[in-house]
Design a protein around this motif. Structure first.
Motif, PDB file in Angstrom:
ATOM      1  N   LEU A 103       7.265  13.272  11.727  1.00  0.00           N
ATOM      2  CA  LEU A 103       7.680  14.529  12.336  1.00  0.00           C
ATOM      3  C   LEU A 103       6.482  15.310  12.837  1.00  0.00           C
ATOM      4  O   LEU A 103       6.614  16.440  13.264  1.00  0.00           O
ATOM      5  N   SER A 138      10.466  13.322  -1.758  1.00  0.00           N
ATOM      6  CA  SER A 138      10.133  14.707  -1.433  1.00  0.00           C
ATOM      7  C   SER A 138       8.637  14.894  -1.302  1.00  0.00           C
ATOM      8  O   SER A 138       8.161  15.704  -0.506  1.00  0.00           O
ATOM      9  N   GLY A 164      19.761  20.582   1.577  1.00  0.00           N
ATOM     10  CA  GLY A 164      18.596  20.647   2.455  1.00  0.00           C
ATOM     11  C   GLY A 164      17.777  21.905   2.253  1.00  0.00           C
ATOM     12  O   GLY A 164      17.316  22.518   3.193  1.00  0.00           O
ATOM     13  N   LEU A 165      17.608  22.289   1.009  1.00  0.00           N
ATOM     14  CA  LEU A 165      16.799  23.479   0.707  1.00  0.00           C
ATOM     15  C   LEU A 165      15.681  23.071  -0.235  1.00  0.00           C
ATOM     16  O   LEU A 165      15.890  22.227  -1.082  1.00  0.00           O
ATOM     17  N   PRO A 166      14.485  23.671  -0.114  1.00  0.00           N
ATOM     18  CA  PRO A 166      13.475  23.399  -1.128  1.00  0.00           C
ATOM     19  C   PRO A 166      14.023  23.802  -2.493  1.00  0.00           C
ATOM     20  O   PRO A 166      14.731  24.799  -2.545  1.00  0.00           O
ATOM     21  N   LEU A 208      20.596  20.308  -4.157  1.00  0.00           N
ATOM     22  CA  LEU A 208      19.766  21.022  -3.191  1.00  0.00           C
ATOM     23  C   LEU A 208      19.235  20.078  -2.116  1.00  0.00           C
ATOM     24  O   LEU A 208      19.031  20.475  -0.972  1.00  0.00           O
ATOM     25  N   LEU A 259      15.102  27.439  12.771  1.00  0.00           N
ATOM     26  CA  LEU A 259      14.640  26.041  12.779  1.00  0.00           C
ATOM     27  C   LEU A 259      14.886  25.416  14.149  1.00  0.00           C
ATOM     28  O   LEU A 259      14.029  24.707  14.681  1.00  0.00           O
ATOM     29  N   PHE A 276      18.301  17.204  13.324  1.00  0.00           N
ATOM     30  CA  PHE A 276      18.282  18.324  14.271  1.00  0.00           C
ATOM     31  C   PHE A 276      17.426  17.978  15.481  1.00  0.00           C
ATOM     32  O   PHE A 276      17.815  18.216  16.623  1.00  0.00           O
ATOM     33  N   LEU A 290      15.688  18.494   3.255  1.00  0.00           N
ATOM     34  CA  LEU A 290      15.342  19.414   4.336  1.00  0.00           C
ATOM     35  C   LEU A 290      14.792  18.668   5.542  1.00  0.00           C
ATOM     36  O   LEU A 290      15.254  18.836   6.671  1.00  0.00           O
ATOM     37  N   PHE A 291      13.824  17.779   5.274  1.00  0.00           N
ATOM     38  CA  PHE A 291      13.191  17.113   6.414  1.00  0.00           C
ATOM     39  C   PHE A 291      14.104  16.072   7.047  1.00  0.00           C
ATOM     40  O   PHE A 291      14.022  15.825   8.253  1.00  0.00           O
ATOM     41  N   VAL A 298      25.469  23.568   8.026  1.00  0.00           N
ATOM     42  CA  VAL A 298      24.484  23.524   6.942  1.00  0.00           C
ATOM     43  C   VAL A 298      24.629  24.766   6.055  1.00  0.00           C
ATOM     44  O   VAL A 298      24.541  24.688   4.830  1.00  0.00           O
ATOM     45  N   VAL A 337      15.969  18.044   9.323  1.00  0.00           N
ATOM     46  CA  VAL A 337      15.122  18.405  10.464  1.00  0.00           C
ATOM     47  C   VAL A 337      15.077  17.253  11.464  1.00  0.00           C
ATOM     48  O   VAL A 337      15.152  17.454  12.675  1.00  0.00           O
ATOM     49  N   THR A 338      14.983  16.007  10.956  1.00  0.00           N
ATOM     50  CA  THR A 338      14.953  14.848  11.854  1.00  0.00           C
ATOM     51  C   THR A 338      16.235  14.763  12.660  1.00  0.00           C
ATOM     52  O   THR A 338      16.212  14.501  13.862  1.00  0.00           O
ATOM     53  N   PRO A 361       7.753  12.240   2.341  1.00  0.00           N
ATOM     54  CA  PRO A 361       8.938  11.985   3.178  1.00  0.00           C
ATOM     55  C   PRO A 361       8.695  10.911   4.223  1.00  0.00           C
ATOM     56  O   PRO A 361       9.636  10.321   4.735  1.00  0.00           O
ATOM     57  N   ILE A 388      12.973  18.767  -0.774  1.00  0.00           N
ATOM     58  CA  ILE A 388      12.225  18.708   0.481  1.00  0.00           C
ATOM     59  C   ILE A 388      12.696  17.560   1.365  1.00  0.00           C
ATOM     60  O   ILE A 388      12.821  17.703   2.580  1.00  0.00           O
ATOM     61  N   LEU A 400      12.042  23.831  16.473  1.00  0.00           N
ATOM     62  CA  LEU A 400      12.087  22.450  16.949  1.00  0.00           C
ATOM     63  C   LEU A 400      11.987  22.404  18.460  1.00  0.00           C
ATOM     64  O   LEU A 400      11.312  21.542  19.021  1.00  0.00           O
TER      65      LEU A 400
END
Lengths: 518, 515
Positions: free
Chosen positions: A78, B500, B420-422, B416, A186, B435, B428-429, B454, B432-433, B503, B425, A190
């Motif tokens: 990423l 975590s 997707g919350l710390p 969690l 976010l 997204f 979350l990531f 989410v 993010v991928t 990742p 991790i 992004l």
């Protein structure tokens, strides 16, 4: 230097894990509870010392340069790098966070809020500290998001477990509002990262938005701005704040107002201004408009709460006053001038010191009288704190006048500079509009003065010789002095010698606004 | 001379190493079924150990294949000049999915050992031989699927993975709910598969070939008259796989089936069943139907949006005090997660370049790996709690921290991660991928829908998490945790924590794609 910064970010996290483990022999203390609270004081103390050493070692001649940088690749997939660094903008916030967390840990050591075990409490405070410090230290957009999210869970539990009435609802409101904002943020991050090809904040800031088309910038600023505005909070996205403050325990309120809100405004300065200046320019007038509405709205809400018979809660009142103060910060940022942004950063620090102090004081008052309801405290004639507990009353009056922006105290300069900035906004912004905003905001300062003075009159003044049997209030305890003196001293110092802070922020702000040009 | 050539084309040489992993699983499954006949009641527990060993062996046989992951190994190829089309190919994609399937089956087997032992000690006994046979058969089918490169093998693998699953769901003898769930599952699945077969036949009619790569080439220049047929075929083929992923409108079987099935089977369906579905979807869409990306891209995007919304909203409406609400919540949340898994596949439909397609599908694989680890972990803790609280309600988790701090912390971590919350991790990531795949493909609206989802999902995950740390009602009772369950929880927890911290281990697939 970079090890020091890494320690500051990671140290509290390690401390949080250690807090959950049983105390090693020799550190058991009088009881497990006392041992773990002492652990909290020790860890936050070490972090504070590290932060001070970092501030001393900071090259004050080049505050615009990123210092103590670490840059390691973490997730190549990423393009996420563990990129830390501080400059004149983040250093004051970093030190403020370390200081406030230490004072909170110290205060809790003597006055643990009612609730479940202190073990979890200390661990959560430390995770919270780590998340906030990381927010101010990271230089990677996705890492910033991670740090931004990291504070949610601990704050949720602090409110929901150790809070007062209506705490569950308030905690949910807090986390849902913030999360809704941050997921949108976010998407904006992004968008910037994918279009510009990097998530590195330094590279993006140097580039100054040249890689990004105006439409991308506009969408990104809208998305990121919403996330940051919820956190700040900007009117009309503020409604989680009064509830959260009213329900949170004292130290929760102090950290929420003193540190967490700054994460939002810091994001505006660090991310939006330099990385998407075109988009920011589109939204600056709207941001300024919302900011001044917030100033007036916050003041009017406070005036309504301060009225006799309104059953106004003091914590709620200070929360609304925060909405007003953060309005000044946003106004300063929206001018997009060095003067305005410097003012915003100054007001940020000042608000952290003063509001932190006020929440401590109100918390102490509530502990003594059992209520923070203004009507219950003041009855018809006034609570007469000057008579019952003169030092506490004096401090409260001090906090109130600092908050209303008395010249010579910290609150003055930030608002002053923000108004100056609005007087002459950046060239591309509409001057008449900003002049109007300035006039309205200036009127807001009058309203602020009005309600603060009403509060002082109702809480501090009044007839002392009431009934003979009335219980005397304990005056300021030793540990309270220890926790509050630094805040008072810094408020005075920042008020008398603003150059100390402005000298740090100004070069960095100049460079941020100019991008790679200077 | 001619004779020699024709014999050479009749007798294929089979690359046994390449086909070893699914074969071993299938052979061990048969062996268990036979061994069941000869083992006395007392020694039935050995069957579990045999199955476990078989799965571990199959996993180990993935190792010799890994060094060849740059050059794919193929077998069962067409002979003659068109030797490019093969039915079975081992490449990086195959290996990663096979690892997921076998690992998932292994963790399911660990959960099953405890479940079967508990069933043996109570009056509701489960037939062990059949159980292990069915589980291994289904796993063999699921392991075959990612390697299949023609439509017939793909459908056969899909069926091999699904048919034993129906029986597994209905295995609780004398349990009305279980049989009803199995019937529901069976009927809806058979319908979906029939539709897929129809679609495959349309595609075959339009192109005259079964091999995915050739279908991909020939779909580009289909006769104008057959265009509608091909288009219909493409859409219908996707249906069966969408069913396995539990995408809307094929999702209604999920909650009842999960509640009715033995808990390990529900865990298996939620991870391996979904893996089967999205693997098939990726193979069919990206390899066979890239020409029709403008058809399946928007269709999958809409499906993803609907699926995640339906799953999350239903999960939100679960009442904590309802019987089996914990399993129901996990079931609905798995529907929501399936929606996220579909997002990158939909994004692949909008990509212009081959590398973007690979990155997008890689994001799905990365998300699936994360999801597999933490969802199996959550099911493992649910299985642990379900041993004492037979109704397995969400409200039964209140105060779990006081009873067993470690499992409460681990469950909180898993939840969690799913949210997707710390500190989750990796969750979350992984989000993010997904997204960024959507944003990269210009699917802004889908990203916004997912963002709203989410937040909804966070609400119920966090509500459950918060419940774990509330003060318990009544005295906490310590009880013995069986070893296989401990191992399952520990393995998933270590995986989650390790991911975590690093990742990159799974997210690398989203970086350069899975080839």
């Amino acid at each position: 230097m970079q090890f020091l910064l890494a320690l500051i970010v990671v140290g509290p996290l390690a401390g949080a894990v250690a807090a959950l483990l049983p105390a090693p022999p020799g550190l058991k203390g009088k009881s497990p509870d006392q041992a773990v609270l002492r652990h909290g004081v020790t860890v936050t103390g070490v972090i504070l010392i590290a932060a001070i050493v970092l501030a001393l070692g900071f090259d004050h001649d080049h505050p615009s340069k990123m210092q103590a940088t670490t840059d390691i690749s973490w997730i190549p997939a990423l393009d996420v790098r563990i990129h830390f660094g501080i400059d004149g903008i983040s250093l004051p916030l970093l030190v403020l966070t370390a200081l406030l967390t230490f004072l909170c840990a110290l205060y809790s050591y003597f006055k643990m809020p009612a609730g479940p075990s202190p073990k979890a409490f200390v661990a959560l405070i430390l995770v919270l500290e780590s998340g906030t410090l990381a927010t101010f230290a990271v230089l990677d957009l996705l890492l910033f998001f991670l740090a931004f999210e990291m504070v949610l869970i601990p704050m949720y539990f602090l409110i929901a477990r150790w809070g007062g009435a209506q705490r569950t609802r308030a905690a949910w409101k807090f986390i849902l509002y913030t999360l809704l904002g941050s997921v949108v943020m976010l998407l904006g991050l992004l968008l910037i990262g994918l279009r510009a090809g990097t998530f590195d904040m330094v590279a993006l800031a140097t580039d100054n938005g040249r890689e990004l088309s105006t439409s991308v910038q506009v969408i990104a600023v809208l998305a990121i701005g919403i996330g940051l505005a919820v956190k700040t909070p900007m009117w009309p996205l503020h409604s989680w704040l009064p509830d959260a403050h009213t329900a949170a325990p004292t130290v929760g309120s102090v950290l929420l107002a003193g540190v967490l809100l700054k994460m939002g405004t810091y994001g505006f300065v660090r991310i939006l201004l330099p990385i998407a200046p075109d988009g920011m320019e589109t939204f600056a007038p709207y941001l300024a408009a919302f900011a001044v509405v917030g100033i007036i709205y916050g003041s009017l809400a406070c005036l309504a709460l301060a009225r006799p018979g309104a059953k106004g809660d003091l914590k709620r009142l200070i929360a609304y006053s925060s909405v007003g103060h953060m309005g000044f910060v946003l106004l300063g940022i929206s001018t997009m001038t060095p003067t305005g942004v410097n003012g915003a950063l100054f007001a940020n620090i000042a608000h952290g010191l003063i509001t932190g102090l006020l929440f401590f004081l109100v918390g102490a008052l509530k502990d003594r009288t059992g209520s923070s309801d203004l009507d219950t405290l003041a009855k018809e004639s006034g609570a007469a704190l000057y008579g019952k507990a003169p030092r506490l009353g004096g401090l409260l009056a001090f906090g109130a006048v600092a908050s209303l922006g008395l010249p010579g105290l910290a609150g003055f300069w930030g608002e002053m500079l923000a108004l100056f900035g609005a007087f002459k906004p950046a060239d591309d912004l509409s001057r008449p509009a900003f002049l109007t905003f300035m006039a309205i905001a200036a009127f807001g300062t009058l309203l602020t003065a009005a309600y603060m003075l009403i509060v002082v009159r109702r809480v501090c003044m009044g007839p002392t010789a009431e009934a003979e049997g009335a219980p005397r209030l304990a005056d300021v305890h030793g540990y309270e002095f220890a926790a509050w003196t630094p805040l008072v001293a810094l408020t005075v110092l920042a008020g008398l010698w603003p150059a100390a802070l402005l000298g740090l922020t100004d070069p960095a702000v100049q460079q941020l606004l100019a991008g790679g040009k200077s | 001379m001619i004779a020699a050539e024709s014999t050479a084309s009749l007798i294929q040489s089979v690359d046994w190493v390449a086909v070893a992993p699914p074969t071993i699983v299938a052979v061990v499954g048969l062996a268990v079924l036979v061994a069941d006949l000869f083992l006395s009641e007392r020694n039935k527990h050995l069957l579990g150990w045999i199955s476990l060993t078989g799965l571990v062996a199959a996993g180990l046989f993935l190792l010799p294949l890994t060094d060849s992951h740059r050059a794919a190994r193929s077998t069962f190829c067409l002979s003659g000049p068109r030797a490019t089309a093969c039915s079975y190919t081992v490449d990086e994609f195959t290996l990663v999915i096979q690892l997921l399937v076998i690992g998932g089956a292994l963790l399911t087997a660990l959960l099953s050992m405890t479940a079967l032992k508990d069933a043996r000690n109570s009056d509701k006994e489960l037939p062990e031989g059949e159980y292990w046979f069915l589980l291994l058969s289904s796993a063999a089918g699921a392991a075959l699927l990612p390697a299949s490169r023609d439509l017939a093998t793909l459908v056969v693998a899909l069926e091999v993975a699904s048919l034993p699953a129906f029986a597994l769901v209905g295995l609780k003898r004398g349990d009305k709910r279980s049989s009803e769930a199995a019937l529901k599952f069976f009927l809806s699945s058979v319908t979906a598969t029939a539709v897929t077969l129809l679609g495959v036949s349309f595609v075959y009619a339009a192109t005259g070939t079964m091999h995915l790569t050739e279908v991909g080439e020939k779909l580009g220049n289909v006769d104008g008259q057959l265009d509608t047929l091909a288009q219909t075929g493409v859409v219908l083929t996707l249906v069966g796989f969408a069913f396995k992923v539990a995408a809307v409108p094929f999702h209604f079987w999920v909650p009842d089936t999960y509640v009715g099935a033995p808990l390990p089977v529900a865990a298996y369906l939620s991870v391996v069943g979904k893996a089967v579905g999205f693997t098939g979807l990726i193979l069919v869409t990206v390899v066979a139907f890239p020409e029709y990306a403008d058809v399946w891209g928007p269709a999958l995007a809409a499906l993803a949006a609907l699926t995640m919304t339906a799953g999350n909203v239903a999960a939100l409406r679960q009442q904590a005090t309802r019987a089996y609400s914990a399993v129901r919540l996990l079931a609905w949340s798995s529907v929501g997660q399936a929606g996220y898994l579909l997002v990158p596949i939909a994004a692949a439909g909008y990509a212009d370049q081959r590398s973007d397609v690979l990155e997008a599908t890689g994001a799905t694989v990365a998300y699936a790996l994360m999801y597999a680890a933490v969802n199996l972990g959550a099911f493992a803790v649910a299985a642990l709690v379900g041993r004492t609280q037979k109704l397995n309600r969400v409200s039964d988790y209140r105060g779990l921290y006081a009873k067993s701090p470690l499992s409460a912390l681990v469950l909180a971590f898993f939840l969690l991660c799913l949210a997707g919350l710390p500190p989750g991790i990796i969750g979350l990531f992984a989000k993010v991928t997904v997204f960024s795949a959507a944003v990269d493909a210009g699917l802004g609206w889908l990203a916004v829908v997912m963002a709203a989802n989410v937040v909804i999902a966070l609400y119920y995950y966090l509500q459950w998490t918060a419940l774990l740390f509330r003060a318990p009602e009544g005295e906490p009772v310590k009880h013995h945790v069986p070893a296989p369950l401990t191992v399952a929880i520990a393995v998933t927890a270590v995986l989650g924590v390790a991911l975590s911290g690093a990742p990159q281990l799974v997210l690398q697939f989203a970086e350069h794609g899975v080839r």
